[in-house]
Design a protein around this motif. Structure first.
Motif, PDB file in Angstrom:
ATOM      1  N   ASN A  68       0.491  -1.096  -0.302  1.00  0.00           N
ATOM      2  CA  ASN A  68      -0.142  -0.190  -0.275  1.00  0.00           C
ATOM      3  C   ASN A  68       1.077   1.305   0.388  1.00  0.00           C
ATOM      4  O   ASN A  68       0.299   2.214  -0.744  1.00  0.00           O
ATOM      5  CB  ASN A  68      -0.703  -0.015   1.381  1.00  0.00           C
ATOM      6  N   ASN A  69       1.901   1.102   1.349  1.00  0.00           N
ATOM      7  CA  ASN A  69       3.060   2.566   1.102  1.00  0.00           C
ATOM      8  C   ASN A  69       3.995   2.591  -0.736  1.00  0.00           C
ATOM      9  O   ASN A  69       4.007   3.913  -0.563  1.00  0.00           O
ATOM     10  CB  ASN A  69       3.933   1.960   1.459  1.00  0.00           C
ATOM     11  N   LEU A  70       3.897   1.710  -1.479  1.00  0.00           N
ATOM     12  CA  LEU A  70       5.244   2.225  -2.671  1.00  0.00           C
ATOM     13  C   LEU A  70       3.590   2.260  -3.639  1.00  0.00           C
ATOM     14  O   LEU A  70       4.025   3.096  -4.267  1.00  0.00           O
ATOM     15  CB  LEU A  70       5.472   0.386  -2.364  1.00  0.00           C
ATOM     16  N   LEU A  71       2.368   1.844  -3.624  1.00  0.00           N
ATOM     17  CA  LEU A  71       1.402   2.202  -4.406  1.00  0.00           C
ATOM     18  C   LEU A  71       1.036   3.659  -4.111  1.00  0.00           C
ATOM     19  O   LEU A  71       1.477   4.256  -5.036  1.00  0.00           O
ATOM     20  CB  LEU A  71       0.301   0.697  -3.889  1.00  0.00           C
ATOM     21  N   SER A  72       0.987   4.390  -3.298  1.00  0.00           N
ATOM     22  CA  SER A  72       0.561   5.309  -2.929  1.00  0.00           C
ATOM     23  C   SER A  72       1.771   6.050  -3.408  1.00  0.00           C
ATOM     24  O   SER A  72       1.711   7.318  -4.370  1.00  0.00           O
ATOM     25  CB  SER A  72       0.509   5.309  -1.271  1.00  0.00           C
ATOM     26  N   ASP A  73       3.411   5.765  -2.939  1.00  0.00           N
ATOM     27  CA  ASP A  73       4.814   6.306  -3.400  1.00  0.00           C
ATOM     28  C   ASP A  73       4.492   6.367  -4.843  1.00  0.00           C
ATOM     29  O   ASP A  73       4.710   8.041  -5.856  1.00  0.00           O
ATOM     30  CB  ASP A  73       5.337   6.141  -2.642  1.00  0.00           C
ATOM     31  N   THR A  74       4.593   5.538  -5.629  1.00  0.00           N
ATOM     32  CA  THR A  74       4.359   5.079  -7.278  1.00  0.00           C
ATOM     33  C   THR A  74       3.211   6.776  -7.874  1.00  0.00           C
ATOM     34  O   THR A  74       3.691   7.120  -8.366  1.00  0.00           O
ATOM     35  CB  THR A  74       4.231   4.031  -7.131  1.00  0.00           C
ATOM     36  N   LEU A  75       1.978   5.830  -6.539  1.00  0.00           N
ATOM     37  CA  LEU A  75       0.869   6.896  -7.820  1.00  0.00           C
ATOM     38  C   LEU A  75       1.191   8.838  -7.438  1.00  0.00           C
ATOM     39  O   LEU A  75       0.885   9.320  -8.697  1.00  0.00           O
ATOM     40  CB  LEU A  75      -0.037   6.187  -7.385  1.00  0.00           C
ATOM     41  N   ASN A  76       1.316   9.324  -6.326  1.00  0.00           N
ATOM     42  CA  ASN A  76       2.114   9.869  -6.287  1.00  0.00           C
ATOM     43  C   ASN A  76       3.077  10.449  -7.262  1.00  0.00           C
ATOM     44  O   ASN A  76       2.642  12.335  -8.057  1.00  0.00           O
ATOM     45  CB  ASN A  76       1.650  10.369  -5.178  1.00  0.00           C
ATOM     46  N   ASN A  77       3.904  10.074  -7.594  1.00  0.00           N
ATOM     47  CA  ASN A  77       5.120  10.480  -8.086  1.00  0.00           C
ATOM     48  C   ASN A  77       4.869  10.662  -9.191  1.00  0.00           C
ATOM     49  O   ASN A  77       5.338  11.289 -10.402  1.00  0.00           O
ATOM     50  CB  ASN A  77       6.241   9.981  -8.071  1.00  0.00           C
ATOM     51  N   TYR A  78       3.823   9.678 -10.458  1.00  0.00           N
ATOM     52  CA  TYR A  78       3.498   9.374 -11.416  1.00  0.00           C
ATOM     53  C   TYR A  78       2.370  10.829 -11.883  1.00  0.00           C
ATOM     54  O   TYR A  78       3.034  11.218 -12.775  1.00  0.00           O
ATOM     55  CB  TYR A  78       2.894   8.299 -11.601  1.00  0.00           C
ATOM     56  N   ILE A  79       1.711  10.994 -11.111  1.00  0.00           N
ATOM     57  CA  ILE A  79       0.985  11.883 -11.268  1.00  0.00           C
ATOM     58  C   ILE A  79       1.934  13.709 -11.094  1.00  0.00           C
ATOM     59  O   ILE A  79       1.645  13.877 -11.704  1.00  0.00           O
ATOM     60  CB  ILE A  79       0.090  11.977  -9.739  1.00  0.00           C
ATOM     61  N   ASN A  80       2.569  13.244 -10.416  1.00  0.00           N
ATOM     62  CA  ASN A  80       3.645  14.936 -10.017  1.00  0.00           C
ATOM     63  C   ASN A  80       4.596  15.097 -11.708  1.00  0.00           C
ATOM     64  O   ASN A  80       4.590  15.385 -12.036  1.00  0.00           O
ATOM     65  CB  ASN A  80       3.914  14.904  -8.581  1.00  0.00           C
ATOM     66  N   ASP A  81       4.960  14.117 -11.804  1.00  0.00           N
ATOM     67  CA  ASP A  81       6.123  13.805 -13.068  1.00  0.00           C
ATOM     68  C   ASP A  81       5.115  14.019 -14.596  1.00  0.00           C
ATOM     69  O   ASP A  81       6.084  13.975 -15.267  1.00  0.00           O
ATOM     70  CB  ASP A  81       6.669  12.060 -12.963  1.00  0.00           C
ATOM     71  N   GLU A  82       4.390  13.283 -14.133  1.00  0.00           N
ATOM     72  CA  GLU A  82       3.214  13.601 -15.511  1.00  0.00           C
ATOM     73  C   GLU A  82       2.312  14.866 -15.871  1.00  0.00           C
ATOM     74  O   GLU A  82       1.380  14.789 -16.604  1.00  0.00           O
ATOM     75  CB  GLU A  82       2.271  11.920 -15.888  1.00  0.00           C
ATOM     76  N   LYS A  83       2.346  15.486 -14.690  1.00  0.00           N
ATOM     77  CA  LYS A  83       1.391  16.633 -14.140  1.00  0.00           C
ATOM     78  C   LYS A  83      -0.006  16.675 -14.472  1.00  0.00           C
ATOM     79  O   LYS A  83       0.175  17.360 -15.319  1.00  0.00           O
ATOM     80  CB  LYS A  83       2.190  17.981 -15.852  1.00  0.00           C
TER      81      LYS A  83
END
Length: 451
Positions: A68-83
């Protein structure tokens, strides 16, 4: 690890995240070792529990937490990186036919629905015209304010005979249709403010009364069917107050009158503080008028902001991912009923659209909202609240201390920040749109707001 995005509509997308054991295993191993150092298990010394033992006992729980922690980090980073400008929060999309063993060897595939903010153009210019009211203090409003101030510092007396503006203290008894006292009805000691009586004939019957005088009247007619005022008089529920159809008998026990304070130096110093330069009635009236006009600028700005809100929503048309947002609201508010959602969604959507418009204006025009601006807004609000109870201002030092305490509450701080941001946007819009100045007195302005 593999992460991808698939558009499912103009403002909707699905984000898929694939996790292999090599993606999550290092995090899980680290978490197990940390748990082993802290675990207190019978038969083992503190800090000496073997990680393998912890894995056997708590491994699945740790695995779930780390995934769950990995998913949360990955999802947030992807949203930020893809703007990606998402609305609400990503919603997990449940796949009913997917089963996992949770044995530290699974390949996981998780999908999330997201609602996307639309692209909008916020071109405001001089062709946009908005009425901006310049509110003047009419004589009636000024007289009312001065009267209230004088009464606030006045003296209570007990005249022999009642006059308009007095308070009648006495016993009220509910009457039956035949005029007799209703045995099981209301019998209560009350204070009746004559200024609250709406019916002219009934008010006239309450003027000129002395102690022990008795008068009967229709309670609903007296208060123009205002259930709130009747409920307050008898200390009952508004629903019960609305059902009262009886006449009542009032037996006067006392007449109370609040005499207005004299317009002397002692009164001026109570209002403005010791050493005030206000020494005459003319100066006093001018000072109160000045303060009222300052308050009315705030009223005018509030109406302008509301008018700009409505104008913007009419001018800048765009859609939202409504169905996604409704699912998100339901998912994040377990107690929200379908009826409440249906009844409140339109207002939610309007406010969200306004937020998107203001955020776009802030980004496009480099509008800064700094801490000092938020702090000053908090001080202004607190000062206005204090003035409701006492016209004498508190010191700048005290006001700053109150503001610091007020801002320590996260909810208060967030609210003041949003209000400050809205005022910054309002100031910007006032500088680019054409404001049609309209002179209006306070009474007319009040009627305009109530329309």
């Amino acid at each position: 690890m593999n992460i991808s995005q698939e558009k499912t509509g103009k403002l909707n997308a699905v984000i898929s995240i694939n996790l292999n054991p090599e993606d999550y295993q290092p995090r899980v191993d680290k978490a197990i070792k940390e748990q082993a150092k802290k675990a207190k298990i019978p038969g083992f010394r503190p800090g000496m529990v073997p990680p393998a033992h912890v894995k056997r006992m708590y491994g699945k729980n740790i695995l779930v937490d780390e995934i769950n922690n990995l998913l949360s980090d990955t999802l947030n980073n992807y949203i930020n990186d893809e703007k990606l400008e998402v609305l609400g929060q990503p919603l997990p999309k449940l796949e009913e036919d997917t089963q996992y063993n949770w044995d530290f060897n699974d390949n996981f595939n998780f999908t999330y629905e997201v609602g996307l903010a639309p692209e909008i153009d916020v071109d405001f210019n001089s062709k946009d015209k908005i009425d901006y009211y310049k509110i003047s203090v009419d004589d009636e409003t000024l007289a009312s304010r001065i009267k209230n101030l004088r009464r606030s510092y006045g003296k209570m007396t007990n005249p022999d005979v009642s006059a308009d503006g007095d308070v009648l203290y006495g016993e009220m008894q509910q009457l039956s249709p035949d005029g007799a006292v209703f045995e099981d009805g209301i019998k209560q000691t009350v204070s009746i403010r004559l200024e609250n009586i709406q019916d002219k004939d009934i008010k006239a019957s309450l003027i000129g009364l002395k102690k022990d005088d008795v008068v009967e009247f229709d309670i609903q007619k007296a208060y123009n069917n205002d259930a709130a005022k009747i409920a307050g008089l008898f200390k009952i529920d508004e629903e019960e107050a609305a059902q009262l159809k009886s006449n009542f008998r009032l037996t006067v026990k006392n007449v109370n009158r609040l005499d207005e304070s004299d317009l002397d130096q002692a009164f001026f110093e109570k209002i403005f503080g010791e050493g005030t330069d206000v020494t005459t009635e003319e100066q006093f009236r001018a000072k109160i008028k000045e303060e009222l006009e300052a308050m009315m600028v705030q009223d005018a700005d509030r109406k302008l902001q509301n008018d700009l809100y409505n104008y913007s929503l009419e001018k800048i048309k765009f859609e939202l991912p409504d169905e996604f947002l409704k699912r998100w609201l339901k998912a994040t508010n377990e107690k929200l009923t379908d009826e409440e959602l249906a009844g409140g969604y339109d207002d939610f959507a309007k406010n969200l659209k306004w937020t998107l418009i203001t955020n776009k204006l802030i980004a496009a025009n480099d509008i800064k909202v700094e801490y000092k601006d938020v702090f000053e807004q908090a001080k202004r609000q607190l000062d206005a609240q204090f003035r409701m109870y006492s016209p004498q201002p508190i010191s700048e030092e005290q006001l700053a201390q109150y503001a610091v305490q007020f801002m320590q509450n996260k909810e208060n701080a967030n609210r003041i920040f949003e209000e400050t941001k809205a005022l910054k946007v309002l100031d910007y819009l006032k500088s680019v749109v054409t404001l049609n100045d309209k002179q209006i007195d306070f009474k007319q302005f009040s009627e305009l707001e109530q329309a």
